[in-house]
Design a protein around this motif. Structure first.
Motif, mmCIF file in Angstrom:
data_model
loop_
_atom_site.group_PDB
_atom_site.id
_atom_site.type_symbol
_atom_site.label_atom_id
_atom_site.label_comp_id
_atom_site.label_asym_id
_atom_site.label_seq_id
_atom_site.Cartn_x
_atom_site.Cartn_y
_atom_site.Cartn_z
ATOM 1 N N UNK A 245 0.834 -1.210 0.000
ATOM 2 C CA UNK A 245 0.000 0.000 0.000
ATOM 3 C C UNK A 245 0.866 1.256 0.000
ATOM 4 N N UNK A 246 1.881 1.246 0.835
ATOM 5 C CA UNK A 246 2.782 2.398 0.926
ATOM 6 C C UNK A 246 3.503 2.614 -0.410
ATOM 7 N N UNK A 247 3.954 1.517 -1.023
ATOM 8 C CA UNK A 247 4.647 1.627 -2.311
ATOM 9 C C UNK A 247 3.745 2.271 -3.361
ATOM 10 N N UNK A 248 2.508 1.795 -3.502
ATOM 11 C CA UNK A 248 1.604 2.343 -4.518
ATOM 12 C C UNK A 248 1.274 3.798 -4.235
ATOM 13 N N UNK A 249 1.034 4.126 -2.975
ATOM 14 C CA UNK A 249 0.711 5.512 -2.623
ATOM 15 C C UNK A 249 1.829 6.463 -3.045
ATOM 16 N N UNK A 250 3.063 6.026 -2.872
ATOM 17 C CA UNK A 250 4.196 6.891 -3.202
ATOM 18 C C UNK A 250 4.513 6.858 -4.701
ATOM 19 N N UNK A 251 4.398 5.674 -5.305
ATOM 20 C CA UNK A 251 4.787 5.545 -6.713
ATOM 21 C C UNK A 251 3.801 6.212 -7.654
ATOM 22 N N UNK A 252 2.521 6.156 -7.322
ATOM 23 C CA UNK A 252 1.496 6.679 -8.228
ATOM 24 C C UNK A 252 1.155 8.112 -7.875
ATOM 25 N N UNK A 253 2.164 8.958 -7.903
ATOM 26 C CA UNK A 253 1.979 10.398 -7.720
ATOM 27 C C UNK A 253 2.527 11.115 -8.944
ATOM 28 N N UNK A 254 1.974 12.308 -9.220
ATOM 29 C CA UNK A 254 2.282 13.035 -10.450
ATOM 30 C C UNK A 254 2.538 14.500 -10.128
ATOM 31 N N UNK A 255 3.776 14.981 -10.374
ATOM 32 C CA UNK A 255 4.958 14.251 -10.855
ATOM 33 C C UNK A 255 5.449 13.257 -9.811
ATOM 34 N N UNK A 399 -1.493 13.475 -14.016
ATOM 35 C CA UNK A 399 -2.222 12.211 -13.923
ATOM 36 C C UNK A 399 -2.815 11.846 -15.288
ATOM 37 N N UNK A 400 -2.719 10.586 -15.699
ATOM 38 C CA UNK A 400 -3.193 10.167 -17.022
ATOM 39 C C UNK A 400 -4.683 9.862 -17.017
ATOM 40 N N UNK A 401 -5.511 10.907 -17.115
ATOM 41 C CA UNK A 401 -6.954 10.719 -16.942
ATOM 42 C C UNK A 401 -7.776 11.152 -18.154
ATOM 43 N N UNK A 402 -7.138 11.637 -19.218
ATOM 44 C CA UNK A 402 -7.904 12.068 -20.384
ATOM 45 C C UNK A 402 -8.629 10.875 -21.016
ATOM 46 N N UNK A 403 -9.776 11.111 -21.656
ATOM 47 C CA UNK A 403 -10.571 9.994 -22.192
ATOM 48 C C UNK A 403 -9.987 9.397 -23.460
ATOM 49 N N UNK A 404 -10.224 8.106 -23.632
ATOM 50 C CA UNK A 404 -9.981 7.407 -24.895
ATOM 51 C C UNK A 404 -11.311 7.344 -25.632
#
Length: 485
Positions: A245-255, A399-404
Motif C-alpha cells: 500500500x505504501x509503495x503504490x501511494x508513493x509511486x502513483x503520484x504526479x509528478x 495524472x493520465x486521466x484524459x478519455x480514450x
C-alpha cells in the motif's frame, strides 16, 4: 523511393507477387476451413542466420489502404514461446476464429484495413518457427530477428518502408530490445523504425507489475471475485504489512517523488499475495481466468488449443492441411510452449534497459492496458513509467486521466436499434472506452472492458490506438470516424 519489383504475370492483381515472393503466396480463396477469400497473403520461413541457426515463420498480409504504402507493421505475441498466430486468429487478423465460435468470420476491425501487417513467430522454437531456441538474452533475440528482418525486407522489396512493431504481454520485453537493435543499425533502408505499441506489457520486475498492485485491484473488482469477508480482511492486512500500500501511494503520484520507492520483495514474509488471491479466486470460480476477470465456467472451446482443457478435438494450426497451406514442414505446433530461454532471460526488464531510449529516439511509443487483466496490472505499468526518465524528465508530470474516444459505426448503430446481422461481428463498442495520456513521446492508454488481449476483447479501442501509432489521428481524444474500415 524504392520501387517494388513487378516481374510476375499476376503482379498487376497482387501487390507483392514477383519471382522472389511467389513461393510464399498463400491461396486465399481456398484456405482450410475458411469459407471466404482471406485476400492476398504470403507465408513461410526465412533464415535468422548468422546470429541464429534456424528460420523464423512469417505470415504477411498486404493492405489495400493507400495510406499503407511504404509502411509495414509487425505483430508479436509474447510468452516467451507464444505464437503470433494467436494474435492473427483471435485478435486483429483479417479473419477470426475466436473461442466459442462455430466458424471463422471476417474481421471488420482487422489491422490490415489500416496497414500492411506481418505476424512473426520468434524467437526460433516458437509456434511454426523451427527450433531449438538458441537465445540467452534479448540481445540474442534482437540479433537473430534483425538477420531475419533484413531478408524479409529484401524479399518483399520494402526498402525504406516505415516500420512499426506491435505486440502484447512478454512482447513488452521483446519489442523495446528489438526496437533498440533496429535503431542501432543506423540503416533506414531495412530498419526504418518509426514507433512501437505494446499492450499489457511485461516491462518490469514481477514485484512491480504483478505483486504490488494485486490487492488494490482485488478491492476495486471485489464483486467480480466474490471472496468472503475473512479472506478480504486478511489479504488487506497483509498488503499493508508487506508494504504494498505504501509503495503504490508513493509511486502513483504526479509528478513522481524524487526518491522513488522500491517495491517490496514478494517471496518473503508470506507476501506472495497475488498467488494467494488467484488460489482463493479459483476455489470460488474454478474457471477463473487471470487474463480476463469476467470469465466463468465452462471454458470456451478454442481452436488454438488454449487453454488445453478447452482445446477441443483440433488445434487449428497443428493441422497438416493448414501447415501445408502456409508452406512450412509438418510441425508439432503449440500456441504457447517451447523452452525459449533454458537458463532464463539474461536481460534486465526493458523499462530498466532500452525502453526510455526507444521513446527518445522515436517519440512514438504507446503502452496499452486492459482493466480486466489480473496478470499484469495497469498500475504496475504506471508505477514503472513513474520510475523511468526520458526526454529530460522522470515519469508523467500529470495524472493520465484524459478519455480514450472510440468512434461509433453504422453496424453498431444498427445493432443498438435491434437490427442484428449474422454472422455477428459488430462487437466493438464506441464512445469513451478508457483513458489516454501522452507526455514527451510516450502514450499510456487504458481500456475499460478489456482483459490481457485488447484487440480480442475491445477491438475498436485497439484499432483506434493503432491509428494513433501510425499517425492517422492526432490524439486519442479525437472525435469523428475511423480513418478507414
Amino acid at each position: 523511393m524504392h520501387k517494388r519489383e513487378a516481374t510476375h504475370p499476376l503482379s498487376s492483381e497482387l501487390q507483392y507477387l514477383n519471382k522472389k515472393t511467389e513461393k510464399f503466396l498463400v491461396n486465399g480463396t481456398h484456405f482450410p476451413q475458411v469459407p471466404f477469400d482471406i485476400g492476398e497473403s504470403y507465408s513461410g520461413l526465412l533464415p535468422n542466420t548468422p546470429h541464429g541457426n534456424s528460420s523464423l515463420f512469417f505470415w504477411f498480409f498486404p493492405s489495400s489502404n493507400p495510406a499503407a504504402d511504404q509502411e509495414i507493421t509487425i505483430w508479436l505475441n509474447g510468452g516467451p514461446g507464444c505464437s503470433s498466430l494467436d494474435g492473427l486468429l483471435q485478435e486483429n487478423g483479417p479473419f477470426l476464429w475466436q473461442s466459442g465460435t462455430y466458424a471463422p468470420v471476417r474481421n471488420p476491425y482487422s489491422w490490415t484495413n489500416l496497414t500492411n501487417v506481418v505476424y512473426i513467430d520468434q524467437p526460433a522454437g516458437t509456434g511454426l518457427s523451427p527450433g531449438p531456441a538458441t537465445v540467452q538474452d534479448e540481445i540474442d533475440v534482437s540479433n537473430q530477428f534483425n538477420d531475419f528482418w533484413k531478408r524479409f525486407i529484401e524479399t518483399f522489396s520494402m526498402q525504406g518502408y516505415k516500420v512499426f512493431i506491435t505486440g502484447e504481454s512478454y512482447a513488452g520485453q521483446y519489442i523495446p530490445y528489438l526496437a533498440a537493435g533496429m535503431l542501432d543499425q543506423n540503416d533506414t533502408t531495412h530498419f526504418n523504425l518509426k514507433g512501437i505499441q505494446i499492450n499489457d506489457p511485461s516491462i518490469n520486475e514481477d514485484s512491480v507489475m504483478i505483486y504490488a498492485p494485486a490487492v488494490a485491484a482485488l478491492n476495486y473488482f471485489d464483486r467480480l471475485f466474490g471472496l468472503n469477508d475473512t479472506f478480504m480482511a486478511e489479504i488487506n492486512k497483509k498488503s499493508e504489512s508487506c508494504g504494498y500500500n505504501k509503495f503504490l501511494d508513493e509511486a502513483l503520484t504526479f509528478p513522481p517523488p524524487k526518491d522513488f520507492p522500491v517495491a517490496p520483495e514478494p517471496y518473503q514474509d508470506d507476501c506472495d499475495l497475488w498467488d494467494q488471491i488467484v488460489k482463493a479466486a479459483t476455489y470460488v470460480n474454478p474457471c477463473f481466468n487471470m487474463y480476463h476477470l469476467t470469465d466463468f465456467c465452462p471454458f470456451l472451446w478454442d481452436q488454438m488449443g488454449f487453454p488445453s482443457l478447452a482445446g477441443g478435438p483440433n488445434n487449428y494450426f497443428n493441422q497438416t492441411t493448414v501447415q501445408q497451406a502456409l508452406h512450412v514442414p509438418i510441425t508439432d505446433y503449440s500456441v504457447c510452449g517451447g523452452d525459449i530461454f533454458p537458463n532464463g532471460d539474461g536481460s534486465v526488464p526493458s523499462a530498466l534497459g532500452p525502453l526510455p531510449s526507444v521513446i527518445e529516439r522515436t517519440n512514438n511509443v504507446l503502452l496499452g492496458h486492459g482493466w480486466f487483466d489480473y496478470l499484469l496490472f495497469m498500475n504496475g505499468s504506471l508505477a514503472t513509467i513513474q520510475n523511468m526518465t526520458w526526454n529530460g524528465k522522470q515519469g508523467f508530470q500529470y495524472a493520465p486521466i484524459e478519455p480514450l474516444f472510440v468512434p461509433y459505426t453504422d453496424a453498431l448503430n444498427a445493432d443498438a436499434n435491434g437490427n442484428v446481422q449474422a454472422p455477428y461481428t459488430a462487437d466493438a463498442g464506441a464512445g469513451i472506452l478508457g483513458t489516454a495520456h501522452t507526455e514527451r513521446g510516450l502514450t499510456f492508454s487504458t481500456v475499460y472492458g478489456s482483459g490481457h488481449e485488447i484487440p480480442q476483447y475491445v477491438p475498436g479501442a485497439a484499432y483506434r490506438q493503432l491509428e494513433f501509432l501510425l499517425g492517422r489521428i492526432k490524439n486519442l481524444q479525437e472525435r469523428g470516424s475511423y480513418t478507414t474500415q
